[in-house]
Design an enzyme around this catalytic site. Sequence first.
Site: not given
Lengths: 132, 276
Positions: B143-145
């Site tokens: 995940s990018c986050f």
Amino acid sequence: MKVFPDDLLYSREHVWVRVEGDLAIIGITDLAQEKLGEVHSIELPEIDSEVERDEPFGAVEAAKGTVELISPLTGNVINVNEDLIDDIGIVNSDPHDTGWMIVVEINDLDELDDLLDSRGYHDFILQEVEGD
Amino acid sequence: MAAWRLVPFQRYPPRENMAIDEAIFREVQRSGGPPTIRLYGWMSPAVSIGHFQHIDREIDLDACRQGGVTVVRRPTGGKAVYHDDDLTYAVIAGENNTLFPPTILETYRVISKCLVQGLHKLGLEAILAEEGRMQGQGSLEASCFSVPSLHELLVQGRKICGSAQMRSRGVFMQQGSLLMSFDPEKTCDIMLPHREPRANQVQALQEKVTSLYDHLPRSVTREDVCQSLIEAFQDEWAVSFAEGALTAAEEKLKDHLLATKYENLTKYSSQNPSPP
């Protein structure tokens, strides 16, 4: 100001070419790697594939972005720098030499006439900056 | 300075969203069209993966199929982003535009500052991460986050927006996702690796990620957020936006890209090895 070796030719897409007979060793310039920042990954063509002038031959990924690599010449890829798999950092640390990317058998040597020498590339960069 | 075009908020099917962004990017390259900002949403849930990401390693494709989540590959880099209740943007301009410094990270910072101002107009205090993920410190999470990078937007220490760029032939595009709300369970379902106990993984993501509606009342609408961002971009850059639709050339290229590129996800899957 950066130093661009006199024995290389340069494209306006910030790719350098070292000509050896009808072969061209290709990489990105010191300016290109500086704009990219720390390179994380690279995608290069397979040996025996064709690359076409002014078309992408691969891509590099740095922090927060990818950049397409634009081929300065048309030809057949005869070698790819496997050292980049073990140490992608040499694209940043030694872009004009050990950070080379591919070797291409040049289809048409006349295409070299469209490339810039180091002086011409230097002037081109200045024009780009002044054109802002 | 060239006038900016604003392609106003609209929802599209996931793959069409990516085809539209790339069509604008390629047409700015080809014809030197106006710098453009596009705001958009997703007609159905989707996960977008970065240009270099390995699908099989990053995404649980079975979970996506079962959950009706479309997987699309972005032309830009970065990690995976789950799109459902988010506001997505694309900024496309020439690298020689005087608003933007030459490097990827500096340009990223310039755009992030606008987003900070946009959130500020909504009453939300966001800051730019002063340090973040670098090579060798890369997160194993898809995940990018999961981990903030340098210059990304944080609200109360948690990431609220993820963005990435691509560059080619003197033009750049930055795509980004601003979370209106956030579903950590769904994110854990579709992104790899799955870790046990799952509750810990969900909690860890909750501690790292936030969204607008964690801080603002639901009376703040998507239109309000769009308007704040538009005003912030215009104020920060001292430019005016003119609303505009896609050109005929962009529409045609979008259809072509949709048919020839964005239906294909095999790149860097198990049938096709990842890059070094």
